[in-house]
Design a protein around this motif. Structure first.
Motif, PDB file in Angstrom:
ATOM      1  N   UNK A   1       0.800  -1.215   0.000  1.00 57.21           N
ATOM      2  CA  UNK A   1       0.000   0.000   0.000  1.00 57.21           C
ATOM      3  C   UNK A   1       0.839   1.273   0.000  1.00 57.21           C
ATOM      4  N   UNK A   2       2.144   1.113  -0.219  1.00 57.69           N
ATOM      5  CA  UNK A   2       3.030   2.269  -0.312  1.00 57.69           C
ATOM      6  C   UNK A   2       3.916   2.139  -1.543  1.00 57.69           C
ATOM      7  N   UNK A   3       4.119   3.265  -2.199  1.00 53.79           N
ATOM      8  CA  UNK A   3       4.991   3.302  -3.368  1.00 53.79           C
ATOM      9  C   UNK A   3       6.267   4.063  -3.014  1.00 53.79           C
ATOM     10  N   UNK A   4       7.396   3.419  -3.235  1.00 52.46           N
ATOM     11  CA  UNK A   4       8.704   4.055  -3.093  1.00 52.46           C
ATOM     12  C   UNK A   4       9.126   4.469  -4.493  1.00 52.46           C
ATOM     13  N   UNK A   5       9.530   5.726  -4.676  1.00 49.16           N
ATOM     14  CA  UNK A   5       9.661   6.259  -6.032  1.00 49.16           C
ATOM     15  C   UNK A   5      10.876   7.166  -6.190  1.00 49.16           C
ATOM     16  N   UNK A   6      11.577   6.980  -7.315  1.00 46.09           N
ATOM     17  CA  UNK A   6      12.611   7.891  -7.785  1.00 46.09           C
ATOM     18  C   UNK A   6      12.287   8.224  -9.243  1.00 46.09           C
ATOM     19  N   UNK A   7      12.523   9.482  -9.634  1.00 44.07           N
ATOM     20  CA  UNK A   7      12.169   9.906 -10.982  1.00 44.07           C
ATOM     21  C   UNK A   7      13.290  10.721 -11.619  1.00 44.07           C
TER      22      UNK A   7
ATOM     23  N   UNK B   1      16.163   8.000   1.073  1.00 40.57           N
ATOM     24  CA  UNK B   1      16.632   8.191  -0.302  1.00 40.57           C
ATOM     25  C   UNK B   1      15.542   8.245  -1.359  1.00 40.57           C
ATOM     26  N   UNK B   2      14.302   7.880  -1.035  1.00 39.52           N
ATOM     27  CA  UNK B   2      13.239   7.892  -2.030  1.00 39.52           C
ATOM     28  C   UNK B   2      12.017   8.632  -1.509  1.00 39.52           C
ATOM     29  N   UNK B   3      11.181   9.044  -2.432  1.00 40.45           N
ATOM     30  CA  UNK B   3       9.868   9.555  -2.073  1.00 40.45           C
ATOM     31  C   UNK B   3       8.988   8.367  -1.679  1.00 40.45           C
ATOM     32  N   UNK B   4       8.109   8.547  -0.694  1.00 45.07           N
ATOM     33  CA  UNK B   4       7.195   7.496  -0.249  1.00 45.07           C
ATOM     34  C   UNK B   4       5.788   8.072  -0.213  1.00 45.07           C
TER      35      UNK B   4
ATOM     36  N   UNK C   1      11.670   4.738 -11.255  1.00 42.84           N
ATOM     37  CA  UNK C   1      12.065   3.537 -10.524  1.00 42.84           C
ATOM     38  C   UNK C   1      11.160   3.434  -9.304  1.00 42.84           C
ATOM     39  N   UNK C   2      10.395   2.352  -9.201  1.00 39.82           N
ATOM     40  CA  UNK C   2       9.411   2.265  -8.131  1.00 39.82           C
ATOM     41  C   UNK C   2       9.322   0.850  -7.566  1.00 39.82           C
ATOM     42  N   UNK C   3       8.832   0.802  -6.329  1.00 40.84           N
ATOM     43  CA  UNK C   3       8.554  -0.470  -5.651  1.00 40.84           C
ATOM     44  C   UNK C   3       7.259  -0.287  -4.860  1.00 40.84           C
ATOM     45  N   UNK C   4       6.327  -1.226  -4.993  1.00 44.30           N
ATOM     46  CA  UNK C   4       5.143  -1.272  -4.148  1.00 44.30           C
ATOM     47  C   UNK C   4       5.411  -2.241  -3.008  1.00 44.30           C
ATOM     48  N   UNK C   5       5.220  -1.781  -1.779  1.00 47.15           N
ATOM     49  CA  UNK C   5       5.521  -2.612  -0.617  1.00 47.15           C
ATOM     50  C   UNK C   5       4.585  -2.249   0.526  1.00 47.15           C
ATOM     51  N   UNK C   6       4.414  -3.157   1.493  1.00 43.39           N
ATOM     52  CA  UNK C   6       3.605  -2.825   2.674  1.00 43.39           C
ATOM     53  C   UNK C   6       4.266  -1.722   3.487  1.00 43.39           C
TER      54      UNK C   6
END
Length: 222
Positions: free
Chosen positions: A22-28, A116-119, A181-186
């Motif tokens: 339910x959370x996206x970790x993101x770099x753009x 290091x990433x936006x959340x 660059x993204x990851x979906x994680x709890x």
């Protein structure tokens, strides 16, 4: 217990034990059209399934907003509008049965500045083709729409997209590609952010993936 109630209880239990992403970790970042092939070549060497061509995608996206009913400007700033995105695949073949997707993306968290990433919160829900009519009936307003086409790579649980955004008339909005660059994680799985930072370092100097400060961009726009 009836089936809908049982399903809701299962969903609530899953949220409580943090097993739902339910959370996206993101770099753009972005790269000019003239340099995008070098980025694609680097990604093909770094990502999984290097022997096959990267997955291509083409999506239609519409962004709706549900504004706050308050009229006071100060209260309106404290209660920003809710944004919902409707997404539909436009890759071939497309027919009346092509599913729609409703996506909610929350505001970036104000956590540790050294992260290091936006959340941000992120939820995707499959929906029927009448979703746009439903949102309009709910009082949502269409803010903008566009198509986005590009390439998708995967490295473990990380997803890397290299895409170009077009207006509805198929005119590109810029002479560059968006790299995400993204990851979906709890919730609470902040260790993925460090993995993303390490991977982003491998793409330098071809593309610089950063933690974008959207509030600063909004202030510059004003």
């Amino acid at each position: 217990m009836d089936q809908p109630a049982a399903a809701m209880d299962s969903l609530l239990q899953a949220l409580q034990v943090n097993i739902i992403p339910n959370q996206e970790y993101l770099l753009q970042g972005s790269v000019l059209d003239t340099a995008v092939q070098r980025v694609l070549h680097r990604l093909k060497g770094l990502c999984d399934n290097v022997e096959s061509a990267p997955e291509q995608f083409s999506d239609y996206e519409a962004c709706f907003s549900l504004g706050s009913p308050v009229t006071d400007q100060m209260q309106a700033q404290q209660q920003p509008p809710l944004f919902l995105r409707v997404i539909r695949k436009t890759s071939e073949p497309v027919d009346a049965g092509t599913p729609f997707q409703l996506r909610y993306i929350g505001n970036p968290e104000l956590g540790d500045a050294k992260r290091p990433t936006l959340v941000r919160a992120s939820f995707d829900i499959a929906c029927s083709p009448t979703i746009c009519d439903f949102l309009t009936e709910m009082g949502c307003q269409l803010k903008f729409e566009y198509t986005i086409r590009g390439y998708l790579f995967r490295k473990g649980r990380m997803k890397i997209s290299v895409s170009k955004i077009f207006k509805i008339n198929q005119e590109p909005i810029s002479q560059s590609y968006l790299v995400e660059l993204s990851v979906l994680a709890p919730s609470g799985h902040d260790s993925v952010a460090e993995d993303m930072r390490i991977f982003a370092e491998k793409l330098k100097p071809l593309v610089l993936l950063e933690k974008i400060d959207y509030k600063r961009l909004a202030q510059m726009g004003n």
